[in-house]
Design an enzyme around this catalytic site. Structure first.
Site: not given
Ligand code: MN
Length: 726
Positions: A52, A76, A80-81, A143, A263
């Site tokens: 990812h 990134h 957070e993780d 992301d 169109d």
């Molecule tokens: Mn992410």
């Protein structure tokens, strides 16, 4: 399952293609760091998590962003993780990269879903306000794009909520940032989950007509290129079917079935320079019939997102209309990548921050498009410093002035909430109601039916005019009596402070004038206004001060001329000033002479001073001894105490004492025991073993004064007393 090496290689290729002179060693280091941190995590499809960030970094590189942004994209999700910290990242990859990761983390943690359409603009604003650096927004968009591309692995509920959020936040932002290519992709994937039936229908239709469409587009392309080659204009011309979501929107807004839409085709002609754009336009119009009213020149007047192109719609072979967009390669780059494209140009040349802002400013300044204002709202990253966006517990967004507190929040919800507030929770924790709120805070107001209503202090704490107005309204309505009393006392205190007589307000001539100047119908209303904070006493008095002084001057002159000392005792004046009635003189300023400090009960007499109204003396004051002498007589006037005078009066006693230690303390103790408000107490030694104490205090009348005097004389070594001071 997707493989690491596949993603790693294509990311590196994108970096090498789009970023010039890049240090691949640092990229490898970031990949190694992120791989290590995410090593225990898996994507929903079972592939290693690192795929990812690699994919996001690849998108960021394709956007043409700089090295810091690519590193930020690789890292990134680390804060957070995983256990990675801001400091650790800053140490290894620099503080800018750490800031970018931190910024993305903040956005990841915030919840940008809302069910209310009216909230969308605020959501987008908050998104921008929380980002600070435009690269954070771009990484977050990348992301989201990768997450959308892999949406099939999510649960159906998650698919819908994420796609809705994408339509509400990410696609409009991509549009405003000029990133058409990404916007289209986000919209098409969202549609696939939000209206799968319509999506499938359109896809099936396009599939069924694929051959036909291709043949049509090839024929047109052929005709255009042949013509342009003949006249020597080098070009790249290609046709495409409009993206699925735009077809869907046409169906919905024009309420037409697919077969009724004509169109669906768009052609692009890319050339080397601007003059050739206009040359090509001429040739297109020569080759095909144009549809009137569809020509647009976005080259001379670019769209607010810097989009430039010539647009025209013409009619092809079989009577099928199609749009042609003509632009230079550079314009094309901007159209595809928007704000991100500008990093690309920067890398080639001298790039500076100045230029970054120039780009944004130009975006902000152009006003040609109807949604220009939206741009202004959504792009002002630094310019959002004057606003803060917070949530209700139910997820509604409230926008408040920066520095706002739970008080502002409560009143923004409803004045009923504000008026019954007894406390607040921010992010689930009890906080004080003056705590400044931060972007993304979830704020909960604790209310109680038995709350006593807002406090006056809140007027100083709150930041929003809305809260201030509502608090004032409450005081105005709920507490009229209290307001009047409160206001009256501040007004009177201010009048005393600047030495103006209170009686002037009830003067039949001057009073109404003063009210008019203050824009009130009566004094009570004005006191109430001061009481609830609509007006300050300082301001009110300041506004009428000059008028009062002028009136007093006029009155003093008039009376002195008309009535020297001969006063008629029968004509008693009802207006007391400071507890004293000056016969035949309305609302004159008075003061109590320091030499004898009269109090009610004393026989008194007034002396018209040269600049300060009437000075009140005791009749037995040495300074009044010569009042009958012709040279002074005209300036002495008869005065007497008003009946209802029960306000405190300042008076002074001088005590003659035998000097000893502790005497001052004894005097003070006696005064305290007598419950007297002591205002001044000084001792001074005299040469012959004696001291003089000056005691200034408040009494209501002469009886009280005499009783205190008796107590003081009972103190050992106090020899005698004398009223007033020298
Ligand atoms: Mn992410």
């Amino acid at each position: 399952m997707e493989s690491f090496s596949e993603h790693y290689e294509s990311m590196c290729a994108a970096v090498q293609k789009h970023l010039i002179g890049i240090d691949m060693a640092l990229i490898e280091q970031a990949v190694a760091y992120a791989s290590d941190k995410h090593k225990d995590q898996k994507r929903k499809d079972g592939s290693p998590y690192i795929i990812h960030p690699l994919a996001v970094a690849e998108i960021v590189a394709e956007m043409g962003l700089d090295m810091d942004a690519v590193l930020g994209a690789l890292l990134h999700d680390c804060i957070e993780d995983t256990d990675a910290s801001h400091d650790d990242i800053a140490k290894r990859f620099g503080s800018t990269v750490a800031e970018l990761v931190e910024g993305v983390t903040k956005l990841t943690r915030a919840n940008f879903s809302s069910t209310e359409q009216a909230q969308m603009e605020n959501l987008r604003k908050m998104f921008m306000a929380m980002s600070k650096d435009i690269r954070v927004v771009l990484i977050k968009i990348a992301d989201r794009l990768h997450n959308m591309r892999t949406m099939q692995y999510q649960s159906p509920a998650k698919q819908v909520s994420k796609c809705r959020e994408t339509m509400d936040i990410y696609a409009p932002l991509a549009h405003r940032l000029g990133m058409q290519k990404i916007k289209w992709e986000l919209e098409d994937i969202s549609l696939r989950y939000l209206d799968p039936e319509a999506y499938a229908q359109i896809m099936a239709y396009l599939k069924a007509h694929e051959e036909q469409d291709e043949a049509f587009m090839n024929a047109i392309q052929e005709r255009v290129t042949t013509r342009l080659q003949k006249v020597g204009i080098s070009n790249k011309t290609y046709g495409r079917i409009k993206h699925v979501y735009s077809i869907y929107r046409k169906m919905v807004t024009q309420n037409k079935s697919l077969s009724e839409l004509y169109d669906l085709y768009a052609f692009r002609v890319l050339v080397d320079n601007i003059p050739n754009c206009y040359n090509v336009l001429g040739h297109i119009h020569d080759l095909f019939n144009l549809v009137p009213g569809r020509f647009k020149d976005y080259i001379s007047t670019p769209k607010p997102n810097m989009y430039q192109s010539l647009h025209t719609t013409v009619i092809g072979t079989q009577g099928i209309p199609f749009e042609v967009q003509i632009r230079t390669w550079e314009m094309h780059e901007t159209a595809e990548y928007g704000i991100a494209a500008h990093w690309k140009y920067k890398q080639g040349g001298e790039g500076s921050n100045e230029k970054d802002f120039e780009w944004v400013r130009r975006l902000l300044e152009s006003q040609q498009d109807t949604d220009a204002e939206d741009y202004v709202n959504s792009l002002k990253i630094d310019m959002f410093d004057d606003e803060v966006f917070v949530f209700t517990p139910k997820g509604k967004i409230v926008s408040l002035p920066a520095g706002s507190t739970p008080i502002d929040f409560a009143y923004a919800i409803h004045s009923g909430v504000g008026n019954t507030m007894v406390g607040a929770k921010v992010m689930g924790r009890i906080t004080t109601i003056d705590t400044p709120l931060q972007n993304g805070d979830i704020v909960e107001i604790i209310t109680s039916k038995s709350a006593k209503g807002p406090s006056r202090d809140w007027l100083n704490i709150c930041k929003s005019n809305q809260a201030r107005t509502k608090i004032k309204q409450w005081f105005k309505k709920e507490k009229r009596e209290e307001n009047v009393a409160h206001g009256r006392s501040s007004f009177e205190a201010e009048m005393r402070r600047v030495g103006l007589p209170l009686s002037i307000t009830i003067d039949p001539e001057v009073g109404p004038q003063l009210l008019k100047k203050l824009s009130f119908d009566n004094w009570e209303d004005m006191y109430a206004a001061i009481g609830y904070g609509g007006l300050t006493a300082l301001k009110a008095v300041g506004r009428i001060r000059d008028d009062i002084n002028r009136a007093i001057k006029v009155q003093t002159n008039e009376k002195v001329l008309a009535n020297p000392v001969k006063t008629d005792p029968s004509k008693k004046n009802r207006h007391a000033v400071g507890g004293v009635i000056v016969e035949d003189m309305d609302s004159i300023m008075i003061k109590f002479a320091k030499c004898c400090t009269p109090v009610p009960g004393d026989d008194i007499i007034g002396f018209i001073t040269k600049g300060f109204g009437v000075s009140i003396h005791r009749c037995d004051c040495p300074n009044a001894a010569h009042r009958d002498e012709p040279i002074q007589a005209a300036r002495w006037v008869r005065v007497h105490w008003a009946n209802q005078a029960d306000q405190p009066f300042d008076t002074t006693l001088e005590l003659e004492c035998r000097t000893r230690d502790g005497l001052l303390l004894d005097v003070a103790t006696t005064m305290t025991a007598a419950r007297v408000r002591l205002k001044e107490l000084n001792g001074k030694d005299l040469p012959d073993g004696k001291s003089v104490f000056t005691v200034r205090f408040e009494v209501k009348n002469v009886q009280e004064l005499e009783s205190i005097r008796g107590k003081l004389l009972n103190i050992r070594d106090v020899l005698s007393s004398r009223r007033g001071q020298n």
